[in-house]
Design a protein around this motif. Sequence first.
Motif, PDB file in Angstrom:
ATOM      1  N   ALA A 233       8.822  17.907 -14.433  1.00  0.00           N
ATOM      2  CA  ALA A 233       9.765  18.619 -15.296  1.00  0.00           C
ATOM      3  C   ALA A 233      10.141  19.909 -14.577  1.00  0.00           C
ATOM      4  CB  ALA A 233       9.160  18.919 -16.664  1.00  0.00           C
ATOM      5  N   GLU A 321      12.817  16.584 -22.020  1.00  0.00           N
ATOM      6  CA  GLU A 321      11.907  16.906 -20.926  1.00  0.00           C
ATOM      7  C   GLU A 321      10.683  17.584 -21.520  1.00  0.00           C
ATOM      8  OE1 GLU A 321      14.579  19.211 -18.428  1.00  0.00           O
ATOM      9  OE2 GLU A 321      14.559  17.572 -16.979  1.00  0.00           O
ATOM     10  N   LYS A 328       8.465  10.269 -16.135  1.00  0.00           N
ATOM     11  CA  LYS A 328       8.514  10.745 -14.756  1.00  0.00           C
ATOM     12  C   LYS A 328       7.260  10.329 -13.977  1.00  0.00           C
ATOM     13  CE  LYS A 328      12.331  13.147 -15.397  1.00  0.00           C
ATOM     14  NZ  LYS A 328      12.330  14.623 -15.361  1.00  0.00           N
TER      15      LYS A 328
END
Length: 329
Positions: A233, A321, A328
Motif C-alpha cells: 500500500a 487500500e 497485494k
Amino acid sequence: MGGSVREEDAVEAVEAVETGRVRQMWHLLEPLHALLYYSPEAFGEAAALGYDTTERWPAYFAWRAAPLGAAGPDRVAAAFHSFSPAMVARYVPAAWETAEPAEVLAGRLRAVDRTYRALLGDLVDRPEFAGAAALARRAADAAVASSGPVTSGLVRADVAVAPGSGSVSPGSVGRPLAAANAGLPWPEAPHLVLWQAATILREHRGDGHVAALVAASLDPVEALVSFAAVGAAPEPVFAGRGWSPAEWTAARERLGARGLVDPEGAATEAGRALRAEVERRTDELAAAPWAALGPDDTARLADLLGGPWLAAIGSGLLPSENTLGIGKV
C-alpha cells in the motif's frame, strides 16, 4: 521453549492444505470481520455507548480490545503490534472509562447484527448462511483447540485468557487475540456465529503474523515500512498506525543498514525475499484450522462465502487500500 509447538506440526498442517487456499480464506473472511470498523450501524452503536465517532479509532480500539478485558495500553500495543504505543495510549485505557469491556462486547454484537442485516438482508436467514456459519465455527474451534502450529522457534507472545475461562488450550498459546475471542460465548444467530468465527480466524492469523515478523527481526514500525516498500500500500495508508515521520525515517534507515530497502525506500531483492518469507510463514502458521476442516469442507465454505464477500466489498464501506495488503500479497 515451554508451550511451543514442534516444527513438524507446522509442516504436517501445511502439507494437509495448500497455502494458497489458506490465504484465500483470509481474503474471504477479513472483509466480513472488518465491516465492524466502518459501518454506520457500528458507529451508531459506538455512539450509544458514549464513544466519540467523529473519528474511527475510539470505537476501533474498544471493539477490538474488549475481549482482552480492561487491558492497559502496553498489553494492547503488544497484541495489536503495528500501532504506535503513543497512539494506543491515546485511546486505552480511556476506552474502559467510557464503557466496561462487557458492555462493549454486547454492543459489538448488536453492531454486527445491524450491519449484516442492513447489508445482506434476508440472506442472513437462509439455510446456506447457517451452513457457512457452522463450517466457519468448526474452523475457528480448531484454530484454538489444536496444538499446532503456534511458534516453534518464534518468540512467544503474551497468552491471553478470556475473563472467566480459567484456562488456556494448547492451540491458543502465543495467540492472545485469537484466544481472547475464542473464550467468548458463541452467539445463537448464524450470522453472528459467522462473524465471531471470522474474527477468531483473522486474529489467529494475525497473531501468527506477529510471530513471523518477530522471527524476521522486524519491529512494529519496521514491519510497516518494509511492507510499504514492497508495494502492499502507499506510505500514506500506513499513517493511521500513528508512527511519527521521524520514527518512520529511522525505521527505514535501520532497514537500509540491513540491505532491505534502497535509498529511495523501495525494497531490495533481499527485502522482497524477507517479506515473502514472512508471508509464507504466516500462511503456514494459519493452516491448522483449514487442515482440520478438510479440503472439501474448506472449499464448500469458500463457495458459501462468495455472496457475503461480494456484498461487503461492493458496499463501499471498506477502504480500497489497507495496511493488510489484501489483494497485494
